[in-house]
Design an enzyme around this catalytic site. Structure first.
Site, PDB file in Angstrom:
ATOM      1  CG  ASP A 135      -2.866   5.103  -4.078  1.00 62.05           C
ATOM      2  OD1 ASP A 135      -2.254   5.063  -3.026  1.00 62.05           O
ATOM      3  OD2 ASP A 135      -2.697   6.239  -4.894  1.00 62.05           O
TER       4      ASP A 135
ATOM      5  CG  HIS B 213      -2.244   0.721   1.102  1.00 65.26           C
ATOM      6  ND1 HIS B 213      -2.516   1.529  -0.008  1.00 65.26           N
ATOM      7  CD2 HIS B 213      -3.271   0.611   1.752  1.00 65.26           C
ATOM      8  CE1 HIS B 213      -3.747   2.172  -0.040  1.00 65.26           C
ATOM      9  NE2 HIS B 213      -4.353   1.446   1.042  1.00 65.26           N
TER      10      HIS B 213
END
Length: 497
Positions: free
Chosen positions: A472, A468
């Site tokens: 995204d 992450h």
């Protein structure tokens, strides 16, 4: 008179320290008998006698630093015969036997050590050239060591379980016409020789470094001749001690073992983890500790892929000589999705994001010794047939333990198929420094609502684990949706949609 000079020490190495002389002036020496040992920054080099005779003058004493081709000593040829009565004469046939060292083969890029897992031969066994002598185990692969010559295995230097570096000697083979005859007598003097060399001195630079760092010699494992401690051994011991000291204040990474009754303990079996399993454990934990790992899920209707495969699998195998499986469809679908969401194919390097304009696909494969991930390079340039052939070939090599380190490095994205073992859903762990891994699962018939009707369809859950920090949520979901769309409508792959 014959000169004994410093041999080539290796690329970019210009000097060495004389660690130990095994002979004194006046001693009789045979051709190729070890005279002394030199120590460089990284390796230990043994210097053999270039000819038979008597050791004359020692020019470079122990502890001296010498350059490449420097004069170490002189040998007076032809005088060995006078000293010959001092030693028991070997059978005449033994004179024609030559000692051949069995060395650790090339282990692969960045691999510096291995563990001796199995010896297939014992001291005294006759071996043929290229016959397998032993097997080494590195962090990722097993390496077989063939015999460099035909003859008799006269000495095993690195026993099973020993850790050896990339330039270590594993054993000695006596080759030539007298090898077989010399094998039995050669084994007899071993205890006496061991006793004579038990008091061998450690390398001077090692002694100095142990004193500087306050290390006890008993706490350092020597890798030199007869267990002598070398400079690199001290450096390794000091680094290990520093790592242990730094880690001491931190909480234990592993919970203490629950108490076990004496009866249960008697029925337990304790087996040391292989180097491969230790590496797998370490890398998986590093991935969890380093990446901001998250997993997103979706499901795919496999009807279209299964129908297409059933329609063309016969012709495909007849033309290309390989079966058409599901992995080539998933690989193609991932390549298609990676083009639209390139960050899933990228990696973080410090404060930079490195985007890859190519796809080196890792295909996780289970083996008897653990999970490995062979890499298929430039898979984005390959056809369905090329992908299936590569997957089959890499899978066979993985199961046989024949993969090289180079074949498991450089991947940019990974596919893991837990479905072959019956997994219905799981969250795969990233393979650092990659930023994405796709988990495939079992195909299972399930009732689905399609156009207002409940129908039975072959469904598969997909899982994308991603970092992450670089990917995204939108990018991860988009990637998985594109994979789903390409599999449910394979024509999209042909149209690049």
């Amino acid at each position: 008179m014959t000169e004994v000079r410093v041999p080539t020490l290796g690329e970019s190495v210009t000097e060495a320290t004389v660690a130990t002389w095994f002979k004194k002036p006046g001693d009789a020496v045979q051709a190729d008998e070890m005279l002394c040992e030199l120590e460089t920054d990284k390796v230990t080099v043994e210097v053999p006698a270039p000819t038979a005779g008597t050791l004359g003058e020692i020019i470079a004493a122990e502890g001296e630093t010498v350059g490449v081709d420097a004069l170490l000593a002189t040998i007076n040829a032809g005088e060995a015969a006078a000293a010959a009565p001092k030693a028991a004469a070997a059978p005449a046939a033994a004179a024609s036997a030559a000692a051949v060292d069995v060395m650790v083969p090339t282990l692969g890029e960045s691999v510096t050590e291995a563990t001796v897992s199995t010896w297939f031969k014992q001291v005294g066994d006759t071996v043929a050239q290229d016959e397998m002598l032993c097997e080494l185990e590195t962090d990722k692969v097993s390496v077989e060591v063939p015999s460099p010559a035909a003859g008799v295995l006269t000495e095993i230097i690195a026993a099973e379980g020993a850790t050896v570096d990339a330039s270590a000697k594993l054993g000695v083979i006596s080759s030539g016409e007298g090898a077989t005859a010399a094998a039995a007598p050669a084994a007899a003097p071993a205890p006496a020789q061991a006793a004579a060399t038990a008091g061998a001195k450690n390398a001077p630079s090692a002694e100095k470094m142990m004193a500087e760092k306050g290390l006890d010699a008993n706490a350092v494992a020597g890798t030199g001749k007869d267990g002598r401690i070398m400079k690199e051994d001290v450096m390794k011991a000091a680094a290990s001690a520093g790592s242990a000291a730094a880690a001491a204040p931190a909480p234990a990474a592993q919970a203490p073992r629950a108490p076990v009754s004496a009866d249960d303990a008697a029925r337990e079996e304790r087996v040391k983890m292989t180097r491969l399993r230790q590496t797998i454990a370490r890398r998986l934990k590093e991935a969890q500790n380093t990446a901001a790992m998250l997993t997103t899920y979706n499901e795919v209707d496999m009807t279209a892929v299964m129908e297409l495969r059933n329609q063309y699998k016969g012709e495909f195998e007849k033309k290309h000589g390989v079966r058409l499986g599901f992995m080539s469809f998933f690989t193609k679908a991932c390549v298609h999705a990676l083009k639209e969401v390139p960050e899933v194919n990228a990696e973080i390097d410090g404060t930079d994001v490195v985007y890859k304009n190519f796809v080196h696909m890792g295909i996780a494969a289970g083996t008897p010794t653990g999970l490995v991930v062979p890499v298929i390079r430039d898979v984005d340039q390959m056809s369905f047939a090329g992908i299936e052939k590569a997957i089959g070939e890499k899978g066979r090599r993985a199961r046989d333990g024949k993969l090289s380190m180079a074949e498991m490095q450089g991947g940019t994205f990974t596919i893991s198929n837990g479905g072959v073992y019956g997994s219905l859903m799981s969250s795969p762990i990233l393979n650092p420094p990659q930023s994405g891994i796709l988990g495939m699962h079992k195909i299972q018939d399930r009732p689905m609502a399609i156009n207002g009707q409940v129908v039975i369809r072959p469904m598969m859950y997909l899982a994308l684990s991603y970092d992450h920090r670089i990917v995204d949520g939108k990018g991860a979901v988009t990637f998985l949706v594109r994979v789903k769309e390409a599999l449910e409508d394979p024509q999209r792959l042909l149209m690049d949609l």
